[in-house]
Design an enzyme around this catalytic site. Structure first.
Site, PDB file in Angstrom:
ATOM      1  N   LYS A 110      -3.675  50.891  77.004  1.00 54.14           N
ATOM      2  CA  LYS A 110      -2.544  50.356  76.227  1.00 54.14           C
ATOM      3  C   LYS A 110      -1.819  51.513  75.525  1.00 54.14           C
ATOM      4  CE  LYS A 110      -3.424  46.031  77.157  1.00 54.14           C
ATOM      5  NZ  LYS A 110      -2.614  45.312  78.129  1.00 54.14           N
ATOM      6  N   SER A 151      -1.625  45.778  72.440  1.00 56.40           N
ATOM      7  CA  SER A 151      -2.705  45.193  71.645  1.00 56.40           C
ATOM      8  C   SER A 151      -2.859  45.941  70.331  1.00 56.40           C
ATOM      9  CB  SER A 151      -3.986  45.316  72.464  1.00 56.40           C
ATOM     10  OG  SER A 151      -5.108  45.153  71.652  1.00 56.40           O
ATOM     11  N   TYR A 166     -10.103  50.412  78.055  1.00 57.20           N
ATOM     12  CA  TYR A 166      -9.098  49.339  78.071  1.00 57.20           C
ATOM     13  C   TYR A 166      -8.020  49.645  77.027  1.00 57.20           C
ATOM     14  CZ  TYR A 166      -7.008  45.168  76.061  1.00 57.20           C
ATOM     15  OH  TYR A 166      -6.116  44.308  75.508  1.00 57.20           O
TER      16      TYR A 166
HETATM   17  N1  UFG Z   1     -17.833  38.389  67.294  1.00 55.55           N
HETATM   18  C1  UFG Z   1     -19.079  37.876  66.967  1.00 55.55           C
HETATM   19  N2  UFG Z   1     -19.809  37.292  67.948  1.00 55.55           N
HETATM   20  C2  UFG Z   1     -19.369  37.181  69.240  1.00 55.55           C
HETATM   21  C3  UFG Z   1     -18.075  37.704  69.566  1.00 55.55           C
HETATM   22  C4  UFG Z   1     -17.350  38.304  68.557  1.00 55.55           C
HETATM   23  O1  UFG Z   1     -19.525  37.971  65.824  1.00 55.55           O
HETATM   24  O2  UFG Z   1     -20.079  36.644  70.100  1.00 55.55           O
HETATM   25  C5  UFG Z   1     -17.026  39.003  66.225  1.00 55.55           C
HETATM   26  C6  UFG Z   1     -16.648  40.450  66.470  1.00 55.55           C
HETATM   27  O3  UFG Z   1     -17.664  41.307  66.023  1.00 55.55           O
HETATM   28  C7  UFG Z   1     -15.331  40.572  65.690  1.00 55.55           C
HETATM   29  C8  UFG Z   1     -14.712  39.177  65.833  1.00 55.55           C
HETATM   30  O4  UFG Z   1     -15.791  38.304  66.168  1.00 55.55           O
HETATM   31  O5  UFG Z   1     -15.595  40.788  64.333  1.00 55.55           O
HETATM   32  C9  UFG Z   1     -13.656  39.101  66.927  1.00 55.55           C
HETATM   33  O6  UFG Z   1     -14.196  39.554  68.152  1.00 55.55           O
HETATM   34  P1  UFG Z   1     -13.485  39.286  69.561  1.00 55.55           P
HETATM   35  O7  UFG Z   1     -14.372  39.846  70.614  1.00 55.55           O
HETATM   36  O8  UFG Z   1     -13.107  37.862  69.686  1.00 55.55           O
HETATM   37  O9  UFG Z   1     -12.134  40.099  69.448  1.00 55.55           O
HETATM   38  P2  UFG Z   1     -11.881  41.674  69.155  1.00 55.55           P
HETATM   39  O10 UFG Z   1     -11.193  41.744  67.846  1.00 55.55           O
HETATM   40  O11 UFG Z   1     -13.096  42.478  69.343  1.00 55.55           O
HETATM   41  O12 UFG Z   1     -10.941  42.055  70.374  1.00 55.55           O
HETATM   42  C10 UFG Z   1      -9.662  41.498  70.506  1.00 55.55           C
HETATM   43  C11 UFG Z   1      -9.286  41.441  71.978  1.00 55.55           C
HETATM   44  C12 UFG Z   1      -9.124  42.821  72.543  1.00 55.55           C
HETATM   45  C13 UFG Z   1      -8.198  43.638  71.701  1.00 55.55           C
HETATM   46  C14 UFG Z   1      -8.602  43.606  70.253  1.00 55.55           C
HETATM   47  C15 UFG Z   1      -7.516  44.233  69.429  1.00 55.55           C
HETATM   48  O13 UFG Z   1     -10.279  40.749  72.712  1.00 55.55           O
HETATM   49  O14 UFG Z   1      -8.556  42.700  73.840  1.00 55.55           O
HETATM   50  O15 UFG Z   1      -8.757  42.254  69.801  1.00 55.55           O
HETATM   51  O16 UFG Z   1      -7.841  44.296  68.104  1.00 55.55           O
HETATM   52  F1  UFG Z   1      -8.212  44.914  72.126  1.00 55.55           F
END
Ligand code: UFG
Length: 347
Positions: A153, A124, A149
């Site tokens: 990785k 990831s 998590y």
């Molecule tokens: N976000 C919101 N509201 C929500 C959910 C997310 O504003 O309800 C925002 C987050 O703050 C972030 C973006 O949307 O800016 C993406 O968030 P995600 O939770 O969809 O994804 P992440 O980038 O946090 O995480 C993903 C994977 C992880 C991995 C990571 C690696 O889910 O498994 O990318 O960069 F580790």
């Protein structure tokens, strides 16, 4: 070519199985159904016309893995099995370290004993931690991750390097995924997490079908053009194809290789909402909320290496992925409703 796909009924696993079958690989799936449904096997068959062999097994159990490898002559492994919820891992670190590492130990032991030489690992972009600069290349420093998590990785990548050092004839592809979204065009495969989704697109999907009221946008004061977080959202069907290309690369005996799988384009949360609304015609109500712990302001991939060495190029846009994700969610919600209706009638 017989490919063992662990976690093959999950979100990325199932799309990859379809892609492998379409590319004439013989697929064997192992999955313990912890975070997936057995129906997915029927759906893979519906899409491809092929029903892959399935074992309901726990990959972290080395005895069970040993038994499986003694029965099947496996050429390559793609390992998707593992826990993946960032927030849960902060609360249950031991569960994450134990399970995610044990799965790899069980598989590596079986590889040594049964002479399996090709291994693809789901890593990831989280291994890059808080980036010093974007885009992230495969040479960007791997840092301490912001969750257990993510740390699993980082650790497994390290263990793979040690394994590659002693097993010069092993071929290992570490694939660092950015943010997989979207669903299969058929609406049969997609991401439908239990409970309230943590990730952006699954959450928006539930708002779109009326199951949740509004989205919370975590943070509007990031140092980005519109103040919201920027990520590299990749359509899961493109990501799945990346695995087939990685497997083909391993067939050329490259040793250990590392690739980013992303689109190379950063998209902010507000831009995602806009793309979703444009693709589906549905308004997504949202409000701003404080930043979420552990979130980085911005990350997106440099795709140069995967493009040059694998011939990997994404075909789908964020808008395509939004539409496919929505169509899957809508179909899934309908299927669940029909099932409840049918069950109620028979009672
Ligand atoms: N976000 C919101 N509201 C929500 C959910 C997310 O504003 O309800 C925002 C987050 O703050 C972030 C973006 O949307 O800016 C993406 O968030 P995600 O939770 O969809 O994804 P992440 O980038 O946090 O995480 C993903 C994977 C992880 C991995 C990571 C690696 O889910 O498994 O990318 O960069 F580790």
């Amino acid at each position: 070519m017989k490919v063992l796909v662990t976690g093959g009924l999950g979100f990325i696993g199932s799309h990859t199985v379809v892609s492998l079958i379409e590319n004439k690989y013989e697929v064997i799936i192992v999955d313990n159904l912890y975070n997936s449904k057995i129906d997915v096997l029927d759906r893979i068959e519906k899409i491809t016309g092929v029903r892959p062999k399935f074992y309901k097994l726990d990959c972290s159990n080395s005895e069970e893995m040993d038994k499986l490898f003694s029965q099947e002559k496996i050429d390559s492994i793609i390992n998707f099995a593992g826990y993946k919820a960032v927030g849960e891992s902060v609360k249950k670190p031991l569960m994450y370290y134990e399970n995610n590492l044990d799965i790899c130990f069980a598989l590596f032991k079986a590889m040594e004993k049964y002479n399996v030489k090709n291994f693809v690992f789901s890593s990831s972009a989280t291994v890059y931690g808080l980036p010093d600069k974007v885009p992230l290349t495969e040479e960007s420093p791997v840092k301490s991750a912001t969750s257990p998590y993510g740390e699993t990785k980082v650790m497994i990548e390290r263990i793979l390097k040690d394994m590659a050092f002693v097993h010069k004839d092993w071929n290992i592809a570490i694939l660092r995924y950015f943010n997989p979204i979207g669903a299969h065009k058929s609406t049969l495969l997609g991401e439908d997490p239990n409970g309230i989704p943590n990730n952006l697109l699954p959450y928006i999907n539930k708002v779109a079908v009326g199951e949740l009221k509004e989205l919370k946008v975590y943070g509007n004061d990031y140092p980005t053009p519109d103040g919201t977080g920027i990520r590299d959202y990749i359509h899961v069907v493109d990501l799945a194809r990346g695995h087939v290309l990685a497997l083909k690369k391993l067939e050329t005996n490259p040793g250990l290789v590392v690739y980013n799988l992303g689109t190379g384009k950063g998209t902010s949360v507000l831009e995602v909402i806009k793309a979703y609304e444009k693709a589906t015609g549905i308004k997504i109500p949202f409000e701003f909320a404080p930043r979420r712990d552990g979130d980085v302001p911005e990350n997106y991939a440099s795709t140069e290496k995967a493009e040059k060495e694998l011939g990997f190029k994404c075909q789908y846009s964020v808008e395509d992925a939004c539409l496919d994700g929505y169509n899957f969610q809508k179909a899934e919600t309908e299927r669940v409703k029909n099932l409840i209706h049918k069950t109620a009638k028979t009672l």
